[in-house]
Write a protein that holds these residues in place. Structure first.
Motif, PDB file in Angstrom:
ATOM      1  N   CYS A  29       2.886   2.398  -0.564  1.00 10.19           N
ATOM      2  CA  CYS A  29       2.059   1.397  -1.227  1.00 10.19           C
ATOM      3  C   CYS A  29       2.802   0.913  -2.468  1.00 10.19           C
ATOM      4  N   LYS A  37      -8.102   3.355   0.972  1.00 12.92           N
ATOM      5  CA  LYS A  37      -7.712   2.125   0.281  1.00 12.92           C
ATOM      6  C   LYS A  37      -8.402   2.089  -1.077  1.00 12.92           C
ATOM      7  N   ALA A  54      -3.121   5.252  -1.984  1.00 11.57           N
ATOM      8  CA  ALA A  54      -3.832   4.074  -2.491  1.00 11.57           C
ATOM      9  C   ALA A  54      -3.601   4.027  -3.998  1.00 11.57           C
TER      10      ALA A  54
END
Length: 609
Positions: free
Chosen positions: A204, A313, A259
């Protein structure tokens, strides 16, 4: 009339008994079975079933490497196998898609899953048909005399099957000679060459700074780096476990998703085999547990392993994940307020909603998720669930990653390397991009920086960059990973020279030569020490070691993929006794398993003030 009824009941009972006995068929002898000669893994050569007769009990495990239930039950099989010296587990893989028939692909999957018993790729389902294993996951247990001892599918009762194995081995030993130890193996995990990353499953990014976070899943650590590959820091000591605290000492157990909260500058880690979400604060060098799926009362787990999600997320100040029933769970990590969105499922889609493997959420809180068995993609607006329709010839095989970018969703197929572009508002497929590059094997996650997609190329142990403009692939190179990473508040670094070659069975001697800054020497009156993987402290004394070096012995059982060293050294200026300082350090030595080792491996550490 009564006698006829009694006779009829007896006939029915006899038929039922006969059916059950036939189903188990405990007298059937399987010694005539012939294994296929190709696609054996974790062994040097194919076996014959006669090699096992009067040798070990055999537990056949029929599975698929893309089936969540198979992977969940695989962990039970691993534990059972470790508990019995006189048991051989044969994992019989059932390929469904063309790429699962590929030997290289399966070999990499075996290494990723750390399977340490023989694996057979049952290309034509010959073995499953012979043993009438119609489902996966399922098991067939043969006694050492090759008689059927047990058979089952779906959920494995670990205690029950362990008792059956124990009884089968004991009964055989009573009536036969003692069993030999099971054959030796040649693990795919040990065939891999050393790589900086080990099966990275998640990546990410921070859109503001352009920094990246990589879940180095096989090494059980999290890497924090710039978009040019320069490593800034990382969390995790490389050992598999569950320890919170300082980022250099914490332990993870298969971190599979990440996340990032760019407002709070916090990274959230889905630590899968620990069934928790952890928060990583690199500014404070601290890792803490945020949410425990096995204990937290606000979201009770019916089954911890099943209810632990595959993806998390962060958006609009909240963490999101799917539970096993595919409802969306929402957690405010600041207040720990928890809520759920119950997804409406119409009758047409109900049969395909089995297991969510990934999802993405945009700024409007519309989200896209996919399910497995079969792989389908759904878009949810509010609580309305709508399936994305694909042309039959282009339908996805195994979507492992979804990401929102510029009001579109991007989903990458783990098997076909197709990138699907989806409009979430109109629930339509707008584009399909084929990533035609042989270096991409098993892509598991993706993230965006500018117009580049950074891909976690899981089975190839790399990160690749895909440019959306020219659709070219370039390798992403990590730099500074094998150097001394900076300790908060200090700027010193040390360079590591060469890979350490570790003997697979004997101890390896390593000499660390500490080269201090000019005009400084190690101060021997203070406590100077090194801690290695197993937390053994090695104290060294400069009075008896004027070369600033330390010798230590390393055993194969102490290490996995790297040798992690940390400790403290005190330095003083040779002409200015009051000019002293303490250096805390931590570094990683890359290793390779080989019998061709030097008598003593010398490693030079150049430490600059």
């Amino acid at each position: 009339m009564t006698n006829k009824r009694i006779n009829l009941v007896l006939v029915i009972l006899f038929l039922v008994f006969t059916f059950n006995a036939t189903a188990q068929n405990p007298t059937k002898d399987y010694s005539s079975f012939r294994f296929p000669r190709t696609q054996w893994h974790n062994v040097d050569s194919a076996y014959t079933i006669s090699q096992f007769k009067n040798n070990t009990a055999i537990l056949f495990y029929f599975w698929n490497n893309n089936d969540p239930k198979s992977l969940s039950e695989l962990e039970k099989i691993k534990r059972i196998e470790k508990n019995f010296d006189k048991l051989t587990v044969l994992a019989v893989h059932q390929p469904e898609f063309p790429i699962e028939r590929d030997s290289v692909f399966l070999r990499k999957s075996i290494a990723k899953l750390n399977i340490q018993f023989p694996v057979i790729n049952d290309l034509n389902h010959t073995i499953s048909q012979y043993f009438e294993a119609d489902f996966y996951p399922s098991i067939i247990l043969l006694s050492p005399s090759l008689k059927l001892a047990s058979k089952g599918n779906e959920t494995i009762n670990e205690l029950e099957i362990s008792n059956i194995i124990q009884n089968a081995i004991r009964d055989h030993e009573v009536n036969h000679r003692s069993l030999w130890p099971h054959p030796t193996y040649s693990f795919e995990k040990n065939q891999e060459t050393y790589s900086l990353l080990s099966h990275p499953q998640a990546i990410c990014s921070d859109a503001t700074s352009g920094n990246l976070y990589i879940s180095d899943t096989g090494h059980n650590r999290i890497i924090f780096c710039k978009k040019d590959g320069q490593v800034i820091n990382f969390a995790g000591n490389g050992k598999r476990g569950y320890i919170d605290g300082d980022i250099l000492q914490v332990e993870f157990n298969s971190p599979i998703d990440l996340a990032y909260d760019n407002m709070g500058d916090i990274l959230y880690v889905l630590d899968y085999n620990n069934h928790v979400i952890r928060s990583v604060n690199f500014n404070e060098s601290k890792v803490t547990t945020l949410f425990d799926f096995s204990k937290n009362s606000i979201a009770p787990a019916i089954n911890t392993a099943l209810n632990t999600p595959k993806a998390i997320k962060f958006s609009n100040g909240n963490l999101y994940w799917h539970d096993y029933l595919l409802n969306l769970n929402i957690l405010d990590p600041t207040t720990m307020e928890y809520s759920q969105v119950i997804v409406k499922k119409d009758s047409a889609n109900q049969s395909t909603l089995k297991s969510s493997i990934s999802f993405a959420i945009n700024s409007k809180n519309n989200y896209l998720y996919n399910t497995q068995n079969p792989s389908n993609i759904f878009s949810v607006i509010g609580a309305t669930n709508t399936k994305v329709i694909f042309p039959d010839s282009l339908s996805p095989q195994s979507i492992r990653s979804c990401e929102a970018n510029n009001n579109k969703y991007y989903s990458l197929d783990y098997y076909s390397n197709k990138l699907y572009v989806i409009d979430p508002e109109y629930v339509t497929l707008t584009d399909i991009i084929e990533i035609n590059d042989t270096s991409i094997i098993g892509p598991n996650d993706l993230t965006f920086i500018d117009n580049n997609i950074y891909i976690a190329n899981t089975l190839n142990n790399t990160i690749e960059i895909f440019n959306l403009d020219n659709q070219n692939i370039t390798p992403f190179t990590l730099t500074n990973l094998n150097r001394l990473f900076p300790i908060p508040g200090q700027k010193e670094r040390a360079s590591i020279i060469d890979t350490i070659i570790i003997h697979p069975t004997r101890q390896t001697n390593i000499e660390l030569n500490i080269i201090p800054p000019p005009n400084y020497a190690v101060y021997s009156d203070a406590e100077n020490y090194i801690m290695c993987n197993d937390r053994t402290e090695v104290i060294f004394d400069n009075k008896n070691n004027l070369s600033n070096s330390i010798k230590m012995s390393v055993f194969p059982k102490d290490i996995k993929h790297t040798l992690n060293l940390s400790g403290t050294i005190h330095y003083c200026h040779v002409k200015k006794p009051n000019d002293c300082y303490r250096k805390e350090y931590g570094f990683i030595l890359p290793i390779k398993i080989s019998k061709k080792t030097e008598s003593t491996k010398k490693v030079i550490l150049n430490i600059n003030r």
